[in-house]
Design a protein around this motif. Structure first.
Motif, PDB file in Angstrom:
ATOM      1  N   ARG A  10     -19.664  18.276 -27.018  1.00 13.33           N
ATOM      2  CA  ARG A  10     -19.788  17.040 -26.251  1.00 13.33           C
ATOM      3  C   ARG A  10     -19.889  17.369 -24.782  1.00 13.33           C
ATOM      4  O   ARG A  10     -19.446  18.429 -24.348  1.00 13.33           O
ATOM      5  N   ILE A  90     -25.876  11.251 -29.988  1.00  5.91           N
ATOM      6  CA  ILE A  90     -25.494  12.487 -30.658  1.00  5.91           C
ATOM      7  C   ILE A  90     -26.781  13.197 -31.050  1.00  5.91           C
ATOM      8  O   ILE A  90     -27.667  12.592 -31.654  1.00  5.91           O
ATOM      9  N   ARG A 110     -22.451  15.488 -28.708  1.00 12.66           N
ATOM     10  CA  ARG A 110     -22.349  14.106 -28.216  1.00 12.66           C
ATOM     11  C   ARG A 110     -22.542  14.105 -26.715  1.00 12.66           C
ATOM     12  O   ARG A 110     -21.723  14.661 -25.988  1.00 12.66           O
TER      13      ARG A 110
ATOM     14  N   HIS B  38     -17.367   8.205 -40.057  1.00 15.15           N
ATOM     15  CA  HIS B  38     -17.348   7.966 -38.616  1.00 15.15           C
ATOM     16  C   HIS B  38     -16.941   9.221 -37.851  1.00 15.15           C
ATOM     17  O   HIS B  38     -15.930   9.837 -38.156  1.00 15.15           O
ATOM     18  N   GLY B  39     -17.764   9.598 -36.880  1.00 13.96           N
ATOM     19  CA  GLY B  39     -17.443  10.749 -36.047  1.00 13.96           C
ATOM     20  C   GLY B  39     -17.769  12.095 -36.663  1.00 13.96           C
ATOM     21  O   GLY B  39     -17.450  13.130 -36.065  1.00 13.96           O
ATOM     22  N   GLU B  40     -18.382  12.076 -37.834  1.00 16.04           N
ATOM     23  CA  GLU B  40     -18.695  13.331 -38.509  1.00 16.04           C
ATOM     24  C   GLU B  40     -20.199  13.454 -38.731  1.00 16.04           C
ATOM     25  O   GLU B  40     -20.944  12.483 -38.645  1.00 16.04           O
TER      26      GLU B  40
END
Lengths: 114, 111
Positions: A10, A90, A110, B38-40
């Motif tokens: 990120r 992302i 990200r 979510h988030g993966e």
């Protein structure tokens, strides 16, 4: 299967700057793919990167904005140039290992552009 | 061309079944199914290559009707762990190795 490492995981960037994302695979692959996933959206293919040739870009994506390098069969980079807040997303590197047909994804990078 | 997924979202109670559909206007070489939490990153579920082929593991299976350019993902006796967004990805007849994804189906399992 394939293990894909992406860097950075990120980052927060300023408008107008550029960022290069690195993708390292644990095995040799012919084709690597770069996808973008905006918040809550689907996976959009940016380009396909073959070793030794120029990347093939999808409609809506251009080389000047998203230059890609593919110096060997295990590594690729994607640069997001002259970033704007709309580039916040992302970015996912992915590969199809030989004889599998399965697309494996890295963990993603990200990017937040302020 | 982006495949069309339906429904956009599903809410189920644990133990119920669900079907997610994917269709394309182009002739297909293969259909891929992925689940993303979510988030993966998306996780590969299965790939279907032949017309009329069905595949499955555990209580998740899929079919591919090559003539209709349609695929369906079946989730049987859903578990809480099935929650996430499901994407179908399609590869066209030209076998250009690129996979284009649908908009996804959000699945939420309630206890």
């Amino acid at each position: 299967s394939a293990v894909i490492s992406q860097k950075p995981s990120r980052d927060i960037c300023q408008r107008g700057t550029s960022l290069t994302i690195q993708c390292q695979v644990d095995s040799q692959v012919t084709m690597m793919f770069w996808y973008r996933q905006q918040p809550g959206q689907s996976l959009t293919l940016i380009a396909t990167a073959n070793q030794g040739s120029e990347a093939t870009y999808e409609s809506g994506f251009v080389i000047d904005k998203f230059p890609i390098s593919r110096p060997n069969l295990t590594f690729s980079t994607l640069t997001v140039s002259n970033m704007s807040p709309e580039d916040s997303s992302i970015y996912l590197c992915s590969v199809i290992p030989a004889n599998t047909g399965e697309l494996f994804f890295g963990e993603g990078s990200r990017l937040t552009v302020l | 061309q982006q495949p069309v997924q339906s429904p956009q979202a599903v809410i189920l109670r644990e133990g119920e079944d669900a079907v997610i559909n994917c269709s394309s206007s182009k002739a297909l070489y293969s259909v891929h199914w992925y689940r993303q939490k979510h988030g993966e990153a998306p996780v590969f579920l299965m790939i279907l290559l032949k017309g009329g082929e069905q595949k499955g593991h555990d209580k998740i299976s899929a079919s591919f009707n090559e003539k209709k350019q349609q695929s369906s993902l079946y989730l049987t006796a859903s578990q809480l762990s099935y929650s996430g967004t499901y994407f179908c990805g399609t590869e066209t007849r030209s076998r250009d190795d690129k996979i284009i994804f649908g908009k996804g189906t959000r699945l939420h399992i309630l206890p």
